[in-house]
Scaffold this motif. Structure first.
Motif, PDB file in Angstrom:
ATOM      1  N   UNK A  16       0.720  -1.258   0.052  1.00 34.99           N
ATOM      2  CA  UNK A  16       0.104  -0.096   0.061  1.00 34.99           C
ATOM      3  C   UNK A  16       0.689   1.285  -0.056  1.00 34.99           C
ATOM      4  N   UNK A  17       1.932   1.110   0.550  1.00 33.92           N
ATOM      5  CA  UNK A  17       2.994   2.399   0.362  1.00 33.92           C
ATOM      6  C   UNK A  17       3.194   2.669  -1.094  1.00 33.92           C
ATOM      7  N   UNK A  18       3.192   1.857  -1.963  1.00 31.16           N
ATOM      8  CA  UNK A  18       3.502   2.143  -3.351  1.00 31.16           C
ATOM      9  C   UNK A  18       2.193   2.934  -3.767  1.00 31.16           C
ATOM     10  N   UNK A  19       0.902   2.590  -3.484  1.00 28.78           N
ATOM     11  CA  UNK A  19      -0.308   3.357  -3.661  1.00 28.78           C
ATOM     12  C   UNK A  19      -0.232   4.548  -2.725  1.00 28.78           C
ATOM     13  N   UNK A  25      -3.121  17.177  -0.728  1.00 26.01           N
ATOM     14  CA  UNK A  25      -3.667  16.091   0.050  1.00 26.01           C
ATOM     15  C   UNK A  25      -5.235  16.673   0.208  1.00 26.01           C
ATOM     16  N   UNK A  26      -6.156  15.754  -0.129  1.00 26.18           N
ATOM     17  CA  UNK A  26      -7.584  15.956   0.055  1.00 26.18           C
ATOM     18  C   UNK A  26      -8.167  14.304   0.302  1.00 26.18           C
ATOM     19  N   UNK A  27      -9.406  14.542   0.823  1.00 29.81           N
ATOM     20  CA  UNK A  27     -10.259  13.199   1.066  1.00 29.81           C
ATOM     21  C   UNK A  27     -10.407  12.573  -0.257  1.00 29.81           C
ATOM     22  N   UNK A  81      -2.038   8.364   5.089  1.00 28.44           N
ATOM     23  CA  UNK A  81      -0.884   9.224   5.639  1.00 28.44           C
ATOM     24  C   UNK A  81      -0.361   9.951   4.588  1.00 28.44           C
ATOM     25  N   UNK A  82      -0.440   9.332   3.319  1.00 23.64           N
ATOM     26  CA  UNK A  82       0.380  10.070   2.286  1.00 23.64           C
ATOM     27  C   UNK A  82      -0.571  11.108   1.383  1.00 23.64           C
ATOM     28  N   UNK A 128      -8.644   7.778  11.654  1.00 26.64           N
ATOM     29  CA  UNK A 128      -8.100   7.228  12.899  1.00 26.64           C
ATOM     30  C   UNK A 128      -6.647   6.752  12.763  1.00 26.64           C
ATOM     31  N   UNK A 129      -6.277   6.003  11.735  1.00 26.42           N
ATOM     32  CA  UNK A 129      -5.134   5.330  11.511  1.00 26.42           C
ATOM     33  C   UNK A 129      -4.085   6.409  11.510  1.00 26.42           C
ATOM     34  N   UNK A 130      -4.164   7.553  10.771  1.00 28.33           N
ATOM     35  CA  UNK A 130      -2.947   8.211  10.720  1.00 28.33           C
ATOM     36  C   UNK A 130      -2.803   8.828  12.028  1.00 28.33           C
TER      37      UNK A 130
END
Ligand SMILES: Nc1ncnc2c1ncn2[C@@H]1O[C@H](COP(=O)(O)OP(=O)(O)O)[C@@H](O)[C@H]1O
Ligand SMILES: [Mg+2]
Lengths: 265, 490
Positions: free
Chosen positions: B306-309, B340-342, B418-419, B438-440
């Motif tokens: 998922x970091x690549x995404x 960055x946005x939703x 996060x990204x 929540x996770x971030x």
């Protein structure tokens, strides 16, 4: 089996409904049907018998182009319905299947209500102008399927909740609802118990007054009980075709005789 | 004796047990394997397992339990007065462990003899300098209580280790002797080994379950600490997320939950239609050639980390959206402040979920019996009518389950948000604004350099537990639905 009754079976000659000429079917490289010629009459029950794997289902599925749904299946030759080639480019296989209905080996009602099962075909083909007409079609079809009395109080119940024999009669009613001219049945009783089988056989005999019925069966007693004409297939060849009484009492081909007396099967 | 030697001894014993057990069984049968109750190797396995398994199990438990036990005993030896004002017993104990470790090293390197290390006293020698020499740096001078405790610590450790070696070796040899003496041609070694295999499998299964229980318990524990420091009404019903270092943080989960659900919703809006249509194409229309090529390809997509995404969101999708909606963008509007946005995070997460949804739906659609399709096609329905009116209704419960599973993945997803999503916690309906999830927040609360025992850090556990409960609920519901649907066709 009582030979006398077989011989006495009344057979009036009817007009030809389906004529197959030099039909060959291939699954990829394997040659499943070899040069089959057969004429199926209107208002008659024709039985296809033969050992399993001999191509009965394959040939039956050619008659309503259900084989089109199998990628590797290739059909050669002519099959005429009322004199028109059903494999002609102008024929829409989807329309054809409404005219040539099919009942399968295992009862396969949709996971919908009994009413919706029967109304499925008419709805797709726009056969009813309004709800009242649709109700009428559903009732008429269920009556022809000889199951109306058993389900008339629970048309909203799921079709999958019926017993095996009732399910199969529901499937016949469903096929009848699109006003077909021919009904193809592929071993319609092989998943049923003897009582349900008897009910369905009785129904098939009634259907004969309106439709041309083709039934595949592995039970020779059944073929003898319900059919007027019988075709015997062996290894993709149509070995013998004729009056049922004739085939069962006085077969011409030695292979037919061996099969009927139980020596090949 | 180092533990590794002990394990080596056990393995050697097991290997010897295998050969001797087998040989003895054959001997009792007069060399004819047909007279044996079981195949000869089963007798070997029996001896090998009986000598190895109980011993290694005791070894493992001992290794886990000994530090706890010693810790307990030694911390009991430290008087309350010996704990400095601004410190805790825990900090003193970590000093004790470091000193003990230092002494061990000193002995190993020959700076001290065993006896010297035992009798060392802080009055006679500069312990701090000595330990510094072996590479263990200490913050302040070693106080006498700490030194005594450290010596006791070493003492107990050494005694414990010796006892462990003796017990384990005894157990191994005992097991060996017992199993060897039982080996006889009529002994049902095969059945015993069967039970052993069963026990092994049960152990593996319960280990997985116990770990989960352990994780939940540890989260519960920290969450309890958090609610001791911070009011639960603010956490569940407050409206602001604003941690600070002054001690009056507002830590409400609601703005974070809003961000999480909003991003997940957009992700599902992308993933469900695309994934479902892809599955329908693959299972109903595609020829075998296309299918055998496209399906593995989709499954490879599912394996991208998922970091690549996340990088894709940060470097491609975010700037592209900004190029459309931000100041000076193509549309000439100023709806977006940064990349960055939703929407950025939602779109990319949706792409990530497509293979997940499609491969689950594909399985479910394939589980619809062919007889259903034949029935419909046989009545003169077209393919798409069949899919719409027969296949989809039959597959619907399973597909709902698949969507719920996808939702639970979206809610738990971390790297992409996060990204791609930003770090501002707020309630807003505008998908072009930055929001956070929540996770971030869990990541940022735990990686900050605040005190571990502060509510600002501990809130991470409360957030994590809430997330866990949420996704667990979704998964249970999804699995229930999927399973119920499977039964339909069995
Ligand atoms: N979908 C298919 N793909 C490939 N071969 C098939 C397929 N269906 C049937 N066949 C082959 O065609 C032959 C005739 O099968 P079938 O018509 O089902 O026989 P029957 O109904 O008389 O038992 C068999 O050899 C069978 O293996
Ligand atoms: Mg068949």
């Amino acid at each position: 089996m009582n030979d006398m009754t077989l011989m006495e079976k009344t057979v009036d000659t009817q007009k030809i409904k389906i004529a197959a000429k030099d039909v060959n079917v291939y699954y990829g490289d394997s040659h499943a049907i070899k040069d089959v010629n057969v004429e199926i009459e209107d208002k008659t029950v024709t039985a296809f018998i033969g050992p399993s794997g001999c191509g009965k289902s394959t040939f039956l599925r050619c008659l309503n182009r259900m084989n089109d749904t199998i990628d590797i299946c290739k059909v050669k030759g002519d099959i005429l319905l009322d004199g028109e080639d059903i494999y002609d480019k102008r024929v829409d296989p989807v329309q054809l299947r409404a005219k040539v209905g099919m009942v399968f080996q295992k009862p396969n009602p949709f996971p919908k209500s009994i009413y919706d099962n029967v109304a499925y075909g008419p709805r797709i083909h726009g056969l009813a102008k309004n709800k009242a007409e649709l109700d009428e079609i559903v009732e008429k079809s269920l009556r022809r399927g000889a199951i109306w009395d058993e389900v008339k109080d629970r048309l909203d119940a799921p079709g999958t909740g019926l017993s095996g024999g009732q399910q199969q009669r529901l499937c016949i009613a469903r096929a009848v609802a699109t006003e077909p001219e021919v009904l193809l049945m592929d071993e319609p009783c092989s998943a049923l118990d003897p009582i349900a089988t008897a009910q369905v056989e009785e129904l098939i005999d009634e259907l004969r007054s309106r439709y041309s019925v083709v039934i595949v069966t592995h039970s020779m007693q059944q073929a003898a009980r319900v059919s007027q004409k019988t075709a015997f297939f062996h290894l993709g060849n149509l070995v013998e075709f004729g009056l049922t009484g004739q085939i069962f009492t006085n077969p011409e081909d030695p292979r037919t005789e061996s099969y009927i007396t139980g020596r090949i099967g | 004796m180092p533990t590794i030697w002990l394990v080596a001894l056990l393995l050697a014993l097991a290997a010897a047990g295998f050969y001797w057990g087998r040989a003895r069984a054959l001997r009792t049968a007069g060399g004819d394997a047909k007279d044996l109750h079981s195949l000869p190797s089963y007798y070997g396995y029996h001896v090998a397992l009986t000598s190895f398994v109980p011993a290694i199990a005791v070894l493992a438990i001992w290794l886990l339990a000994q530090p706890l036990f010693i810790e307990n005993r030694v911390s009991g030896m430290i008087p309350a007065a010996a704990v400095p004002e601004n410190s805790t017993l825990g900090l003193v104990m970590s000093d004790v462990r470091r000193v003990a470790e230092g002494l061990d090293l000193a002995v190993e390197q020959g700076l001290l003899t065993r006896a010297e290390a035992r009798d060392l006293s802080s009055g006679s020698q500069d312990v701090r300098a000595l330990l510094g020499e072996v590479g263990v740096a200490l913050g302040n001078d070693v106080r006498p209580e700490v030194l005594t405790a450290a010596q006791a610590f070493r003492n107990l450790s050494n005694t414990g280790k010796t006892a462990m070696s003796v017990v384990v070796a005894l157990l191994a040899f005992g097991g060996f002797a017992w199993a060897y003496s039982k080996t006889h041609k009529d002994f049902r070694a095969r059945n015993v080994v069967e039970r052993g295999v069963l026990a092994l499998l049960i152990l593996a299964a319960s280990l997985a379950i116990l770990t989960t229980v352990g994780i939940v318990l540890s989260m519960l524990f920290e969450t309890k600490n958090f609610f001791g420091l911070h009011s639960w009404t603010d956490f569940f019903f407050g409206s602001t997320w604003a941690p600070n270092f002054r001690g009056d943080s507002e830590l409400s989960i609601l703005p974070l939950l809003w961000g999480t659900l909003y991003i997940s919703f957009i992700a599902l809006l992308v993933a469900v239609p695309v994934g479902l249509f892809a599955a329908i194409y693959l299972s109903e229309y595609a020829s075998n050639a296309v299918r055998s090529f496209a399906k593995p390809l989709l499954e490879i997509l599912a394996g991208i980390p998922t970091i690549v995404y996340g990088l894709f969101a940060l470097l491609t999708v975010g700037p592209a959206l900004a190029g459309l909606f931000a100041k000076g963008g193509l549309l000439g509007v100023e709806w977006m402040a940064g990349a960055t946005s939703v929407l950025t995070a939602g779109l990319v997460m949706g792409i990530m979920l497509i293979p997940f949804v499609s491969s689950l739906s594909d399985d479910i659609i394939n589980a619809v019996p062919q007889a259903m399709r034949d029935g419909s096609l046989g009545l003169g329905a077209t393919k798409s009518e069949t899919v719409r009116q027969v296949v989809m209704p039959a597959a619907l419960p399973g597909i709902v389950g698949a969507v719920l599973l996808a939702a639970s993945r979206a809610i738990g997803e971390t790297m992409i948000v996060v990204m791609g999503a930003g770090a501002i916690a707020k309630f807003s309906g505008n998908p072009l604004e930055s929001m956070t999830t929540i996770t971030t927040r869990i990541v940022s609360q735990l990686t900050g350099d605040t005190d571990f025992a502060s509510p600002e850090t501990l809130v991470a556990f409360a957030l994590g537990l809430t997330l866990f409960v949420l996704t667990l609920g979704l998964n249970v519901l999804a699995l229930y639905i999927v399973r119920k649907y499977r039964e339909q066709y069995e």
